[in-house]
Design an enzyme around this catalytic site. Sequence first.
Site, PDB file in Angstrom:
ATOM      1  N   TYR A   1     -42.157 -32.393  -8.879  1.00 52.94           N
ATOM      2  CA  TYR A   1     -41.408 -32.256 -10.130  1.00 52.94           C
ATOM      3  C   TYR A   1     -41.877 -33.314 -11.114  1.00 52.94           C
ATOM      4  O   TYR A   1     -42.419 -34.354 -10.720  1.00 52.94           O
ATOM      5  CB  TYR A   1     -39.909 -32.468  -9.886  1.00 52.94           C
ATOM      6  CG  TYR A   1     -39.199 -31.337  -9.208  1.00 52.94           C
ATOM      7  CD1 TYR A   1     -38.631 -30.301  -9.952  1.00 52.94           C
ATOM      8  CD2 TYR A   1     -39.066 -31.306  -7.820  1.00 52.94           C
ATOM      9  CE1 TYR A   1     -37.941 -29.264  -9.329  1.00 52.94           C
ATOM     10  CE2 TYR A   1     -38.385 -30.263  -7.194  1.00 52.94           C
ATOM     11  CZ  TYR A   1     -37.823 -29.249  -7.956  1.00 52.94           C
ATOM     12  OH  TYR A   1     -37.149 -28.218  -7.341  1.00 52.94           O
TER      13      TYR A   1
ATOM     14  N   ARG B   1     -32.898 -34.964 -10.686  1.00 56.10           N
ATOM     15  CA  ARG B   1     -32.184 -35.421 -11.882  1.00 56.10           C
ATOM     16  C   ARG B   1     -31.301 -36.636 -11.589  1.00 56.10           C
ATOM     17  O   ARG B   1     -31.132 -37.508 -12.450  1.00 56.10           O
ATOM     18  CB  ARG B   1     -31.351 -34.274 -12.462  1.00 56.10           C
ATOM     19  CG  ARG B   1     -32.235 -33.198 -13.109  1.00 56.10           C
ATOM     20  CD  ARG B   1     -31.464 -31.933 -13.426  1.00 56.10           C
ATOM     21  NE  ARG B   1     -30.344 -32.199 -14.297  1.00 56.10           N
ATOM     22  CZ  ARG B   1     -29.372 -31.307 -14.566  1.00 56.10           C
ATOM     23  NH1 ARG B   1     -29.426 -30.094 -14.015  1.00 56.10           N
ATOM     24  NH2 ARG B   1     -28.393 -31.626 -15.356  1.00 56.10           N
TER      25      ARG B   1
ATOM     26  N   ARG C   1     -34.342 -22.136  -6.713  1.00 61.42           N
ATOM     27  CA  ARG C   1     -33.815 -21.916  -8.058  1.00 61.42           C
ATOM     28  C   ARG C   1     -34.161 -23.086  -8.948  1.00 61.42           C
ATOM     29  O   ARG C   1     -34.408 -24.188  -8.470  1.00 61.42           O
ATOM     30  CB  ARG C   1     -32.291 -21.875  -8.056  1.00 61.42           C
ATOM     31  CG  ARG C   1     -31.686 -21.160  -6.935  1.00 61.42           C
ATOM     32  CD  ARG C   1     -30.186 -21.382  -7.000  1.00 61.42           C
ATOM     33  NE  ARG C   1     -29.572 -20.918  -5.760  1.00 61.42           N
ATOM     34  CZ  ARG C   1     -28.267 -20.888  -5.544  1.00 61.42           C
ATOM     35  NH1 ARG C   1     -27.437 -21.314  -6.486  1.00 61.42           N
ATOM     36  NH2 ARG C   1     -27.801 -20.443  -4.415  1.00 61.42           N
TER      37      ARG C   1
ATOM     38  N   ASP D   1     -32.210 -24.775 -12.527  1.00 69.60           N
ATOM     39  CA  ASP D   1     -30.992 -24.659 -13.340  1.00 69.60           C
ATOM     40  C   ASP D   1     -31.297 -24.252 -14.786  1.00 69.60           C
ATOM     41  O   ASP D   1     -32.449 -24.294 -15.216  1.00 69.60           O
ATOM     42  CB  ASP D   1     -30.267 -26.016 -13.367  1.00 69.60           C
ATOM     43  CG  ASP D   1     -29.453 -26.245 -12.100  1.00 69.60           C
ATOM     44  OD1 ASP D   1     -29.189 -25.258 -11.383  1.00 69.60           O
ATOM     45  OD2 ASP D   1     -29.084 -27.405 -11.839  1.00 69.60           O
TER      46      ASP D   1
END
Lengths: 248, 248
Positions: free
Chosen positions: B111, B199, B51, B53
């Site tokens: 990422y 994050r 997933r 967010d």
Amino acid sequence: MRRLKAIISYDGTNFAGYQVQPGERTVQLELEKVLSIMHKGEPVKVTASGRTDARVHATGQTIHFDTRLMIPCEKYMKALNVQLPRDIRVLSVEEVPDDFHARYSVSGKRYRYIWSCEPIQSPFRRHYTVETNGTKPDIGAMQEAAKSIIGTHDFSCFCAANTSVVDKVRTVTKIELVWHGEELHMTIEGNGFLYNMVRIIAGTLWEVGTGKREAESLAKIIESKDRNKAGKTAPAHGLYLEKVYYEL
Amino acid sequence: MRRLKAIISYDGTNFAGYQVQPGERTVQLELEKVLSIMHKGEPVKVTASGRTDARVHATGQTIHFDTRLMIPCEKYMKALNVQLPRDIRVLSVEEVPDDFHARYSVSGKRYRYIWSCEPIQSPFRRHYTVETNGTKPDIGAMQEAAKSIIGTHDFSCFCAANTSVVDKVRTVTKIELVWHGEELHMTIEGNGFLYNMVRIIAGTLWEVGTGKREAESLAKIIESKDRNKAGKTAPAHGLYLEKVYYEL
């Protein structure tokens, strides 16, 4: 009262254009709302170099307004940015003479128009460039056609039909077409532009670049003064008001 | 039935994240809606590498789905792009063996995290980079701190507290910090990432770069396995899922 000049940038995506219109979210409305709050509810009128249409962007729109607040320019800019929505940013504020006028003192403008010519347009660029589905135009032909536009002409052929302006003579000083990766950027400078003029020029040059018109046809289109002889109006979201020049 | 693998890009701004949630606009929902139309109303289940967010972007999310349609891959991609909303684009479609699984076959991910460090963030970047109000971090310190993260560790300290995953050992193979003009880009690669891990790493390294923590403190934070010892979770809209690696 002090007169302040400010250079602003905005993402036109979520605006019904620059100018106040009843019931619509516009750039002018947001600016005047914040200035009115700063002036304890008094209305403050903001004057821009000119309007921009819905979805048209600006990286160098210029405005002026009069204020009785004695905040230094740098702090004024920060105060505005704190209160403005994130799709409008004030890039600079400076004090100008009382006879400076954001619209009437304009000596020239620069616009940019961007096409994204990659086979699949990045979703991050969908509001900021016009998709061509991978079509890559012949920019040599577009540059050749652009030569006919440079100079002082009656540009009736590149003016939206429903305009009230009488004098349609303008001077275009520069048109540049440059690849930035797979994006094609057109920049155009002149002493003034008629309503939709940049978008009609972009649409017409695009038709030259994709072989639908000859580069040589431009001189005749201009001569005709006939909007119907020029190409389609290119979409709004590819257009940026980049710089406003002033005599002062 | 054929199994197809697709690489997709999406602008996360207007999504409540990747995964289907009742009443919300999600990437999975939009994909399954279009595939179901292509399959004359039959439901088609789409499986992603993982997933993302709300407001997190993807330039290389990877999905698989099974289809009985015999459309060649290139045409399949075009058919999807014609029907999908513009904030999702399919970048490639290829046929894969039946035992390929977009989630279980993952061998690694990359990422990207982006901060915009100019004094005034461009309005065009507001959804795509995290504003720092002109703060420029010491990337040397961040790079030094990043060295402690590289390797195989129990990364409990970088995992959102409300997660159900038991094994929190992951391998981070690379962290790079590079200036792109006034934007700072962090890229991070590893064999897998815990919930919010990128994050939290971004938030912690940012605190190192802005002098709120010592670069040397990272080793102890990891050792502590305590989420409370690490920094804040950096905002979602600076994050991009850039690439998913597969063994197959």
